[in-house]
Enzyme design. Structure first.
Site, PDB file in Angstrom:
ATOM      1  N   THR A  74      89.308  62.581  75.130  1.00 32.66           N
ATOM      2  CA  THR A  74      90.770  62.462  75.181  1.00 32.66           C
ATOM      3  C   THR A  74      91.179  61.995  76.567  1.00 32.66           C
ATOM      4  O   THR A  74      90.827  62.620  77.569  1.00 32.66           O
ATOM      5  CB  THR A  74      91.432  63.812  74.867  1.00 32.66           C
ATOM      6  OG1 THR A  74      91.131  64.163  73.509  1.00 32.66           O
ATOM      7  CG2 THR A  74      92.941  63.745  75.036  1.00 32.66           C
ATOM      8  N   SER A 113      87.822  71.175  69.806  1.00 28.88           N
ATOM      9  CA  SER A 113      88.400  70.981  71.130  1.00 28.88           C
ATOM     10  C   SER A 113      87.524  71.596  72.217  1.00 28.88           C
ATOM     11  O   SER A 113      86.915  72.650  72.028  1.00 28.88           O
ATOM     12  CB  SER A 113      89.792  71.628  71.182  1.00 28.88           C
ATOM     13  OG  SER A 113      90.322  71.603  72.493  1.00 28.88           O
ATOM     14  N   HIS A 128      99.261  62.468  71.348  1.00 33.35           N
ATOM     15  CA  HIS A 128      99.000  63.906  71.475  1.00 33.35           C
ATOM     16  C   HIS A 128     100.064  64.719  70.737  1.00 33.35           C
ATOM     17  O   HIS A 128     100.470  65.792  71.171  1.00 33.35           O
ATOM     18  CB  HIS A 128      98.934  64.309  72.949  1.00 33.35           C
ATOM     19  CG  HIS A 128      97.931  65.380  73.242  1.00 33.35           C
ATOM     20  ND1 HIS A 128      96.716  65.103  73.804  1.00 33.35           N
ATOM     21  CD2 HIS A 128      97.946  66.720  73.048  1.00 33.35           C
ATOM     22  CE1 HIS A 128      96.032  66.218  73.968  1.00 33.35           C
ATOM     23  NE2 HIS A 128      96.760  67.223  73.505  1.00 33.35           N
ATOM     24  N   LYS A 177      90.423  58.945  72.447  1.00 30.62           N
ATOM     25  CA  LYS A 177      91.663  59.410  71.844  1.00 30.62           C
ATOM     26  C   LYS A 177      92.807  59.391  72.856  1.00 30.62           C
ATOM     27  O   LYS A 177      92.626  59.795  74.005  1.00 30.62           O
ATOM     28  CB  LYS A 177      91.476  60.836  71.308  1.00 30.62           C
ATOM     29  CG  LYS A 177      92.721  61.471  70.679  1.00 30.62           C
ATOM     30  CD  LYS A 177      92.368  62.825  70.086  1.00 30.62           C
ATOM     31  CE  LYS A 177      93.580  63.508  69.481  1.00 30.62           C
ATOM     32  NZ  LYS A 177      94.472  64.079  70.518  1.00 30.62           N
ATOM     33  N   TYR A 223      87.596  67.090  76.841  1.00 32.08           N
ATOM     34  CA  TYR A 223      88.514  66.998  77.972  1.00 32.08           C
ATOM     35  C   TYR A 223      87.621  66.878  79.200  1.00 32.08           C
ATOM     36  O   TYR A 223      87.011  67.852  79.631  1.00 32.08           O
ATOM     37  CB  TYR A 223      89.388  68.250  78.093  1.00 32.08           C
ATOM     38  CG  TYR A 223      90.560  68.307  77.158  1.00 32.08           C
ATOM     39  CD1 TYR A 223      91.473  67.255  77.089  1.00 32.08           C
ATOM     40  CD2 TYR A 223      90.780  69.424  76.361  1.00 32.08           C
ATOM     41  CE1 TYR A 223      92.569  67.318  76.241  1.00 32.08           C
ATOM     42  CE2 TYR A 223      91.874  69.497  75.509  1.00 32.08           C
ATOM     43  CZ  TYR A 223      92.757  68.446  75.459  1.00 32.08           C
ATOM     44  OH  TYR A 223      93.839  68.504  74.623  1.00 32.08           O
TER      45      TYR A 223
END
Length: 391
Positions: free
Chosen positions: A178, A130, A287, A263, A152
């Site tokens: 994402t 992440s 999510h 995603k 992100y």
């Protein structure tokens, strides 16, 4: 051949000496034990979902609408009879499982992301790091086997590009952007505790280590509490991007030669748009129910997305996987691989490296068993013919 089912034999053999597993043998059991043992804020952060948590519940219920129809007399049930290997976005995996990009793992373990990467590499699985991690891209890249970087996309394109460049240099095999989190969902469990870990400087290691981010700061964050506070406030202004469009996937393609996965896709038209823009894969995901309450279950969205883009891109699945049979159902509906998250996060918090290893091995053994007992010797034999719809 996989041999993941041999985990079962190990447990029974230890039982002959009076030893039983220290951790539960189901995902639900891991969650229940974690509720008892973990710090309340850490547990709430992992377990919590959006609003009434109906989407999180729907993700689980959706699997109940499908029943596996096992086939017999196929010589598929021996302990080494099955081949679970798969290639996804050019990454070869020993089984169609990657650890999902769970953020802020320092809530659970000091070196959480590194530990997860090392265990995944040991088992031959993929891992997805992440952006909101507690260990840096470089630290995880040095420890990982085959790993992907989850982006992100911040409200600063140069910072986004810096993240991608760093991931490439550190050895990432793919970029997973994402798109369902331009801002955080309404999460009552965290709100009841007034706990957002990022505001405490947790989960922002990749920002604090980034040259583009640091150039925005008047003082290095490590110099004082005030400097760290200003760095956190700078992060607040950069996290999330409300302006992203499919064309940004095309821009990401210009930045990197790595495969790109998108995603957070649930609608087939969105899947077509991002694949048209250059995505090599789509991850069907809500999510884990953490963003939009009462959204469609991810599994219910999977068949339409596969029908829309499955001939042009890999389709992966995320949200609600808890058992080996869940993995089998998702693959039968067209997913190339699944992302697996919360159960191993609970185990990480309770037992560190061995906890993660335990949680992943129990999923893999369960999946290996379900494959064999359903008559499947390899993943090519897993398709819709394996399923019946429960009405």
């Amino acid at each position: 051949m996989s041999g993941f089912i041999n985990f079962q034999n190990e447990i029974y053999l230890r039982g002959m000496g009076g030893l039983v597993p220290e951790l539960p043998m189901t995902a639900d059991g891991l969650e229940e034990r974690a509720r008892e043992l973990l710090d309340a804020r850490a547990y709430a952060y992992v377990a919590g979902s959006a609003s009434g948590e109906r989407t999180a519940a729907a993700n689980r219920v959706a699997f109940e609408r499908y029943r596996i129809v096992p086939r017999m007399l196929r010589a598929a049930s021996g302990p080494d009879a099955r081949d679970l290997n798969v290639e996804v976005l050019g990454t070869r995996l020993a089984a169609p499982v990657l650890t999902a990009p769970v953020g802020v793992l320092e809530l659970l373990h000091e070196r959480g992301e590194v530990v997860v990467a090392e265990v995944a590499a040991e088992l031959g699985l993929g891992t997805v790091l992440s952006t909101a991690s507690s260990s840096t891209i470089e630290e995880v890249g040095a420890a990982a086997g085959d790993w992907w970087f989850q982006l992100y996309w911040p409200a600063d394109d140069e910072l986004a590009r810096s993240f991608v460049r760093r991931a490439e240099t550190a050895g990432a095999k793919a970029i997973m952007v994402t798109v369902d989190t331009p801002s955080l969902g309404w999460r009552p469990r965290d709100l009841e505790l007034a706990h957002l870990p990022f505001l405490l400087g947790k989960g922002i290691a990749n920002y604090l280590a980034d040259p583009v981010f640091r150039a925005k700061l008047s003082t290095p964050p490590e110099e004082s509490e005030d400097a760290m506070r200003l760095a956190i406030l700078t992060w607040v202004g950069l996290f999330g991007n409300h302006t992203l469009r499919p064309a940004d996937v095309a821009r990401l393609r210009e930045w990197t030669d790595l495969p790109i996965a998108v995603k957070g896709v649930l609608h087939p038209d969105d899947a077509r748009l991002v694949v048209d823009a250059g995505a090599d894969a789509v991850v069907v995901s809500n999510h884990g129910g953490r963003q939009v309450d009462n959204a469609i279950a991810a599994l219910d969205a999977l068949p339409a997305v596969v029908a829309a883009v499955g001939d042009r891109a890999d389709v992966l699945f995320d949200s609600g996987v808890r058992t080996g049979s869940d993995v089998l159902v998702a693959l039968a509906l067209g997913a190339k691989a699944v992302l697996y998250g919360r159960p191993w996060a609970y185990a990480l918090g309770m037992a560190g490296r061995e906890g993660v290893r335990h949680a992943l091995r129990l999923l893999l053994a369960d999946f290996d068993s379900a494959m064999g007992l359903s008559g499947c010797v390899d993943l090519a034999g897993v398709d819709r013919n394996l399923l019946a719809i429960q009405r």
